[in-house]
Design a protein around this motif. Structure first.
Motif, PDB file in Angstrom:
ATOM      1  N   HIS A  16       0.840  -1.196   0.000  1.00 60.23           N
ATOM      2  CA  HIS A  16       0.000   0.000   0.000  1.00 60.23           C
ATOM      3  C   HIS A  16       0.875   1.245   0.000  1.00 60.23           C
ATOM      4  O   HIS A  16       1.742   1.405   0.854  1.00 60.23           O
ATOM      5  CB  HIS A  16      -0.903  -0.038   1.231  1.00 60.23           C
ATOM      6  CG  HIS A  16      -1.876   1.099   1.261  1.00 60.23           C
ATOM      7  ND1 HIS A  16      -1.942   1.998   2.282  1.00 60.23           N
ATOM      8  CD2 HIS A  16      -2.811   1.492   0.360  1.00 60.23           C
ATOM      9  CE1 HIS A  16      -2.882   2.898   2.024  1.00 60.23           C
ATOM     10  NE2 HIS A  16      -3.418   2.610   0.863  1.00 60.23           N
TER      11      HIS A  16
ATOM     12  N   SER B 217      -6.972   1.710  -0.100  1.00 59.42           N
ATOM     13  CA  SER B 217      -6.596   0.479   0.603  1.00 59.42           C
ATOM     14  C   SER B 217      -7.114  -0.709  -0.200  1.00 59.42           C
ATOM     15  O   SER B 217      -7.993  -0.538  -1.052  1.00 59.42           O
ATOM     16  CB  SER B 217      -7.210   0.484   2.001  1.00 59.42           C
ATOM     17  OG  SER B 217      -8.612   0.299   1.884  1.00 59.42           O
TER      18      SER B 217
ATOM     19  N   ASP C  53      -2.851   5.765  -2.191  1.00 58.42           N
ATOM     20  CA  ASP C  53      -3.554   4.657  -2.854  1.00 58.42           C
ATOM     21  C   ASP C  53      -4.807   4.311  -2.065  1.00 58.42           C
ATOM     22  O   ASP C  53      -4.811   4.424  -0.847  1.00 58.42           O
ATOM     23  CB  ASP C  53      -2.675   3.395  -2.874  1.00 58.42           C
ATOM     24  CG  ASP C  53      -1.606   3.460  -3.936  1.00 58.42           C
ATOM     25  OD1 ASP C  53      -1.620   4.432  -4.712  1.00 58.42           O
ATOM     26  OD2 ASP C  53      -0.765   2.544  -3.977  1.00 58.42           O
TER      27      ASP C  53
ATOM     28  N   ASP D  71      -9.163  -2.965   0.656  1.00 57.70           N
ATOM     29  CA  ASP D  71     -10.622  -3.034   0.811  1.00 57.70           C
ATOM     30  C   ASP D  71     -11.317  -2.010  -0.071  1.00 57.70           C
ATOM     31  O   ASP D  71     -12.333  -2.299  -0.703  1.00 57.70           O
ATOM     32  CB  ASP D  71     -11.024  -2.761   2.274  1.00 57.70           C
ATOM     33  CG  ASP D  71     -10.892  -4.016   3.118  1.00 57.70           C
ATOM     34  OD1 ASP D  71     -10.521  -5.062   2.559  1.00 57.70           O
ATOM     35  OD2 ASP D  71     -11.163  -3.920   4.325  1.00 57.70           O
ATOM     36  N   GLU D  72     -10.767  -0.798  -0.074  1.00 58.81           N
ATOM     37  CA  GLU D  72     -11.364   0.264  -0.904  1.00 58.81           C
ATOM     38  C   GLU D  72     -11.277  -0.096  -2.380  1.00 58.81           C
ATOM     39  O   GLU D  72     -12.179   0.221  -3.156  1.00 58.81           O
ATOM     40  CB  GLU D  72     -10.655   1.598  -0.657  1.00 58.81           C
ATOM     41  CG  GLU D  72     -11.112   2.305   0.618  1.00 58.81           C
ATOM     42  CD  GLU D  72     -10.158   3.425   1.047  1.00 58.81           C
ATOM     43  OE1 GLU D  72     -10.461   4.065   2.055  1.00 58.81           O
ATOM     44  OE2 GLU D  72      -9.121   3.638   0.383  1.00 58.81           O
ATOM     45  N   THR D  73     -10.176  -0.729  -2.739  1.00 60.81           N
ATOM     46  CA  THR D  73     -10.008  -1.124  -4.142  1.00 60.81           C
ATOM     47  C   THR D  73     -11.124  -2.079  -4.558  1.00 60.81           C
ATOM     48  O   THR D  73     -11.735  -1.914  -5.616  1.00 60.81           O
ATOM     49  CB  THR D  73      -8.631  -1.803  -4.343  1.00 60.81           C
ATOM     50  OG1 THR D  73      -7.624  -0.877  -3.959  1.00 60.81           O
ATOM     51  CG2 THR D  73      -8.421  -2.212  -5.780  1.00 60.81           C
TER      52      THR D  73
END
Ligand SMILES: [Fe+2]
Ligand SMILES: [Fe+2]
Length: 182
Positions: free
Chosen positions: A7, A13, A11, A15-17
């Motif tokens: 990470h 995270s 960027d 999870d967010e991706t």
């Protein structure tokens, strides 16, 4: 790029991706269903209607899957859904009004864009998201079948095919970028 790679500052995270992926895919499948609704509003009694309905039914299955994921994982859907609701229908109806081949050209342009989009998502997911990845592999296969159906139905003979295709692809790419973020 793996969703689980190192990470870096700024960027999203991992999870967010994945959340972004589900958000944009939900938006895309929602829009796809609306495109076919628009096409069927114009071509519902044409010879092409059965094949449009078949593709629409598959888009509905794709949409249902992402709608489940949105609920199960408590992901916020894109705020753009009301816009895609209208834009998808208008795109479908407008291309259908140009004729069955233009409607098919729309399908080919959309599916070629989605093919690349799903391919990059599939490459970015590791085994921790194996189930999601399997869904994407299946859906991508079906999108490619839609593209092939479009080509078999004369998409490339649509008047102004190159321009139509370029405009729709550009629009899809913009919609993808917006739906990932907003
Ligand atoms: Fe789909
Ligand atoms: Fe599709």
């Amino acid at each position: 790029m793996s969703a689980a790679r190192q990470h870096l500052p700024g960027d999203p995270s991992p999870d967010e991706t994945v959340e972004r992926m589900i958000r944009v895919d939900h938006a895309g499948e929602y829009s796809a269903a609306r495109i076919y609704a628009g096409q069927l509003a114009v071509l519902g009694r044409s010879d092409t209607a059965p094949v449009l309905r078949e593709m629409q039914a598959q888009e509905q299955q794709h949409l249902d899957r992402f709608a489940d994921l949105i609920v199960c994982r408590r992901i916020r859907p894109t705020a753009m859904l009301p816009l895609w609701h209208v834009a998808g229908f208008v795109l479908g109806a407008a291309t259908a009004a140009l004729g069955e081949k233009a409607a098919m050209a729309c399908t080919v342009a959309v599916e070629e864009t989605i093919d690349a989009h799903y391919a990059s998502q599939i490459a970015a997911l590791d085994d921790s998201e194996g189930e999601l990845r399997d869904s994407l592999v299946k859906f991508r296969d079906e999108e490619l079948q839609h593209r092939d159906i479009g080509l078999r139905h004369g998409a490339e003979q649509a008047p102004g095919y190159r321009l139509l295709s370029a405009v729709i692809k550009a629009g899809c790419r913009v919609a993808i970028r917006i739906s990932e973020r907003v």
